[in-house]
Scaffold this active site. Structure first.
Site, PDB file in Angstrom:
ATOM      1  N   LYS A 279     -19.836   0.317  -9.990  1.00  0.00           N
ATOM      2  CA  LYS A 279     -20.873   1.069 -10.512  1.00  0.00           C
ATOM      3  C   LYS A 279     -21.142   2.242  -9.748  1.00  0.00           C
ATOM      4  O   LYS A 279     -21.758   3.139 -10.157  1.00  0.00           O
ATOM      5  CB  LYS A 279     -21.765  -0.261 -10.727  1.00  0.00           C
ATOM      6  CG  LYS A 279     -21.701  -1.151 -11.704  1.00  0.00           C
ATOM      7  CD  LYS A 279     -21.765  -0.372 -13.004  1.00  0.00           C
ATOM      8  CE  LYS A 279     -21.677  -1.368 -14.231  1.00  0.00           C
ATOM      9  NZ  LYS A 279     -21.444  -0.917 -15.669  1.00  0.00           N
TER      10      LYS A 279
ATOM     11  N   TYR B 243     -17.050  -5.201  -8.982  1.00  0.00           N
ATOM     12  CA  TYR B 243     -18.120  -4.791  -9.865  1.00  0.00           C
ATOM     13  C   TYR B 243     -19.043  -3.822  -9.025  1.00  0.00           C
ATOM     14  O   TYR B 243     -19.215  -2.630  -9.733  1.00  0.00           O
ATOM     15  CB  TYR B 243     -18.720  -5.762 -10.361  1.00  0.00           C
ATOM     16  CG  TYR B 243     -20.041  -5.573 -11.325  1.00  0.00           C
ATOM     17  CD1 TYR B 243     -19.749  -5.474 -12.832  1.00  0.00           C
ATOM     18  CD2 TYR B 243     -21.246  -5.464 -10.928  1.00  0.00           C
ATOM     19  CE1 TYR B 243     -20.764  -4.885 -13.537  1.00  0.00           C
ATOM     20  CE2 TYR B 243     -22.327  -5.091 -11.779  1.00  0.00           C
ATOM     21  CZ  TYR B 243     -22.043  -4.884 -12.998  1.00  0.00           C
ATOM     22  OH  TYR B 243     -23.268  -4.599 -13.889  1.00  0.00           O
TER      23      TYR B 243
ATOM     24  N   SER C 162     -25.424   0.422 -12.911  1.00  0.00           N
ATOM     25  CA  SER C 162     -26.521  -0.987 -12.477  1.00  0.00           C
ATOM     26  C   SER C 162     -27.029  -0.642 -11.300  1.00  0.00           C
ATOM     27  O   SER C 162     -26.814   0.138 -10.456  1.00  0.00           O
ATOM     28  CB  SER C 162     -25.318  -2.020 -12.340  1.00  0.00           C
ATOM     29  OG  SER C 162     -25.901  -3.266 -11.830  1.00  0.00           O
TER      30      SER C 162
HETATM   31  N1  LIG Z   1     -26.743  -7.962 -17.987  1.00  0.00           N
HETATM   32  C1  LIG Z   1     -27.167  -7.328 -16.573  1.00  0.00           C
HETATM   33  O1  LIG Z   1     -27.904  -8.135 -15.926  1.00  0.00           O
HETATM   34  C2  LIG Z   1     -26.615  -5.866 -16.380  1.00  0.00           C
HETATM   35  C3  LIG Z   1     -27.277  -5.451 -15.299  1.00  0.00           C
HETATM   36  C4  LIG Z   1     -26.830  -4.240 -14.989  1.00  0.00           C
HETATM   37  C5  LIG Z   1     -25.796  -3.546 -15.706  1.00  0.00           C
HETATM   38  N2  LIG Z   1     -25.193  -4.034 -16.698  1.00  0.00           N
HETATM   39  C6  LIG Z   1     -24.237  -3.161 -17.597  1.00  0.00           C
HETATM   40  O2  LIG Z   1     -24.749  -3.145 -18.768  1.00  0.00           O
HETATM   41  C7  LIG Z   1     -23.463  -3.026 -19.608  1.00  0.00           C
HETATM   42  C8  LIG Z   1     -23.678  -4.096 -20.714  1.00  0.00           C
HETATM   43  O3  LIG Z   1     -23.633  -5.399 -20.105  1.00  0.00           O
HETATM   44  P1  LIG Z   1     -24.216  -6.480 -20.725  1.00  0.00           P
HETATM   45  O4  LIG Z   1     -24.956  -7.304 -19.985  1.00  0.00           O
HETATM   46  O5  LIG Z   1     -24.664  -6.233 -22.351  1.00  0.00           O
HETATM   47  O6  LIG Z   1     -22.653  -7.288 -21.156  1.00  0.00           O
HETATM   48  P2  LIG Z   1     -22.167  -7.962 -22.170  1.00  0.00           P
HETATM   49  O7  LIG Z   1     -23.306  -9.054 -23.158  1.00  0.00           O
HETATM   50  O8  LIG Z   1     -21.160  -8.942 -21.416  1.00  0.00           O
HETATM   51  O9  LIG Z   1     -21.396  -7.303 -23.339  1.00  0.00           O
HETATM   52  C9  LIG Z   1     -20.389  -6.364 -22.963  1.00  0.00           C
HETATM   53  C10 LIG Z   1     -19.741  -5.447 -23.995  1.00  0.00           C
HETATM   54  O10 LIG Z   1     -18.752  -4.364 -23.578  1.00  0.00           O
HETATM   55  C11 LIG Z   1     -17.903  -4.508 -24.480  1.00  0.00           C
HETATM   56  N3  LIG Z   1     -16.537  -4.195 -23.925  1.00  0.00           N
HETATM   57  C12 LIG Z   1     -16.031  -4.897 -22.689  1.00  0.00           C
HETATM   58  N4  LIG Z   1     -14.792  -4.410 -22.576  1.00  0.00           N
HETATM   59  C13 LIG Z   1     -14.667  -3.283 -23.173  1.00  0.00           C
HETATM   60  C14 LIG Z   1     -13.463  -2.532 -23.556  1.00  0.00           C
HETATM   61  N5  LIG Z   1     -12.359  -2.634 -22.659  1.00  0.00           N
HETATM   62  N6  LIG Z   1     -13.509  -1.682 -24.610  1.00  0.00           N
HETATM   63  C15 LIG Z   1     -14.539  -1.613 -25.388  1.00  0.00           C
HETATM   64  N7  LIG Z   1     -15.624  -2.586 -25.379  1.00  0.00           N
HETATM   65  C16 LIG Z   1     -15.783  -3.305 -24.000  1.00  0.00           C
HETATM   66  C17 LIG Z   1     -17.722  -5.816 -25.129  1.00  0.00           C
HETATM   67  O11 LIG Z   1     -17.256  -5.764 -26.462  1.00  0.00           O
HETATM   68  P3  LIG Z   1     -16.855  -7.459 -27.018  1.00  0.00           P
HETATM   69  O12 LIG Z   1     -18.058  -8.044 -27.659  1.00  0.00           O
HETATM   70  O13 LIG Z   1     -15.870  -6.925 -28.236  1.00  0.00           O
HETATM   71  O14 LIG Z   1     -15.977  -8.316 -25.988  1.00  0.00           O
HETATM   72  C18 LIG Z   1     -19.639  -6.197 -25.215  1.00  0.00           C
HETATM   73  O15 LIG Z   1     -19.934  -5.473 -26.416  1.00  0.00           O
HETATM   74  C19 LIG Z   1     -22.232  -3.199 -18.714  1.00  0.00           C
HETATM   75  O16 LIG Z   1     -21.882  -1.951 -18.352  1.00  0.00           O
HETATM   76  C20 LIG Z   1     -22.794  -3.793 -17.370  1.00  0.00           C
HETATM   77  O17 LIG Z   1     -22.295  -3.830 -16.375  1.00  0.00           O
HETATM   78  C21 LIG Z   1     -25.774  -5.311 -16.948  1.00  0.00           C
END
Ligand SMILES: NC(=O)c1ccc[n+]([C@@H]2O[C@H](COP(=O)([O-])OP(=O)(O)OC[C@H]3O[C@@H](n4cnc5c(N)ncnc54)[C@H](OP(=O)(O)O)[C@@H]3O)[C@@H](O)[C@H]2O)c1
Length: 258
Positions: free
Chosen positions: A175, A171, A151
């Site tokens: 990262k 968090y 991130s």
């Molecule tokens: N959205 C943002 O603004 C943003 C910005 C920068 C970085 N990121 C990073 O991008 C990545 C994806 O984020 P997102 O926004 O798409 O999140 P999200 O919509 O909340 O999805 C999270 C995903 O991670 C899976 N997950 C969580 N804990 C897990 C575990 N212990 N074992 C296996 N799978 C697990 C969840 O599975 P389930 O569906 O089964 O719960 C879900 O598929 C993350 O690493 C986040 O930190 C996000």
């Protein structure tokens, strides 16, 4: 005859995408499938992950399967990766994307919060990367690529208003840790022709970001392009890093932050 323009063709490969059932990961799963590879989605608890995989299979005409596995559980990860290798493999790439956050003022955060976040965002990434790298090294596969969703928060503190931080120190530090983990793994595994890179998205519209309209407006006003990213806007860099076009890219962190 070679096609015009640049084409990334991952046909014949199998890409593991953790958290590939929703949010950013889902768009990465679809992009990988569009590029012709099979997709192994690792998820934790969502009820519809198998349906999501079936829809990807149908829409893109590739194999796709969902595997329920907590990435924090090292022995389950090893078993799951081995199952994927047998059922969908040979595995050719990994997108270690699963991640979680907890927002609380630092004075309220505790050991359990720390363990919960680091268990997924750092140890979870390590577990999957290690299992996949082991499979590649054992079968003497050259050219494996690992992309980790870090991130932009690895480098900054986030704000929801002037002098008003978003309270998520575990968090953000997780990262930073995982970005450096990529650098170290890249250095260790270069001799096996395994590349390891991090992508560093900015604000992306997914379930992980719950923001009230005032905060959203403030963030939009501070981002040069004036808005959050759509999850599909994170896929281009990821697909590039998975591909041979990125053969001299390893150990890096690539901002996608508008
Ligand atoms: N959205 C943002 O603004 C943003 C910005 C920068 C970085 N990121 C990073 O991008 C990545 C994806 O984020 P997102 O926004 O798409 O999140 P999200 O919509 O909340 O999805 C999270 C995903 O991670 C899976 N997950 C969580 N804990 C897990 C575990 N212990 N074992 C296996 N799978 C697990 C969840 O599975 P389930 O569906 O089964 O719960 C879900 O598929 C993350 O690493 C986040 O930190 C996000």
């Amino acid at each position: 005859m070679a096609p015009n323009g640049y084409v990334i063709d991952l046909t014949g490969g199998c890409i593991v995408v953790t958290g590939g059932n929703r949010g950013i990961g889902l768009e990465i799963s679809k992009a990988v499938a569009r590029a012709g590879a099979s997709v192994a989605i690792i998820y934790k608890a969502s009820q519809d992950a198998e349906d999501v995989a079936a829809q990807i299979e149908e829409r893109y005409g590739v194999k796709a399967q969902a595997y329920k596995c907590d990435v924090g559980d090292a022995s389950l990860v090893t078993k799951t990766v081995s199952k994927i290798e047998t059922e969908l493999g040979p595995i050719s790439g990994l997108v270690a994307n699963a991640g979680i956050t907890i927002q609380k003022p630092a004075l309220e955060l505790n050991t359990q919060d720390f363990q919960q976040i680091y268990n997924v965002n750092v140890l979870g990434v390590f577990n999957v990367a290690k299992s996949v790298a082991k499979v590649w090294i054992d079968r003497q596969f050259k050219g494996g690529s690992i992309v980790v969703t870090s991130s932009m928060s690895s480098r900054i503190y986030n704000r929801k208003g002037p002098h008003d931080p978003i309270t998520q120190v575990f968090y953000n530090s997780s990262k930073a840790a995982v970005t450096n983990l990529c650098k170290g793994l890249a250095a260790e595994w270069a001799k096996h022709s395994i590349r390891v890179n991090a992508i560093a998205p900015g604000y992306v519209d997914t379930d992980i970001v719950e923001v009230d309209p005032k905060v959203r407006q403030y963030i939009n006003d501070t981002v040069p392009v004036g808005r959050f990213a759509k999850p599909e806007e994170i896929t281009g860099q990821t697909i590039l890093l998975l591909s041979e076009y990125a053969s001299y890219m390893t150990g890096g962190e690539y901002l996608i932050d508008g």
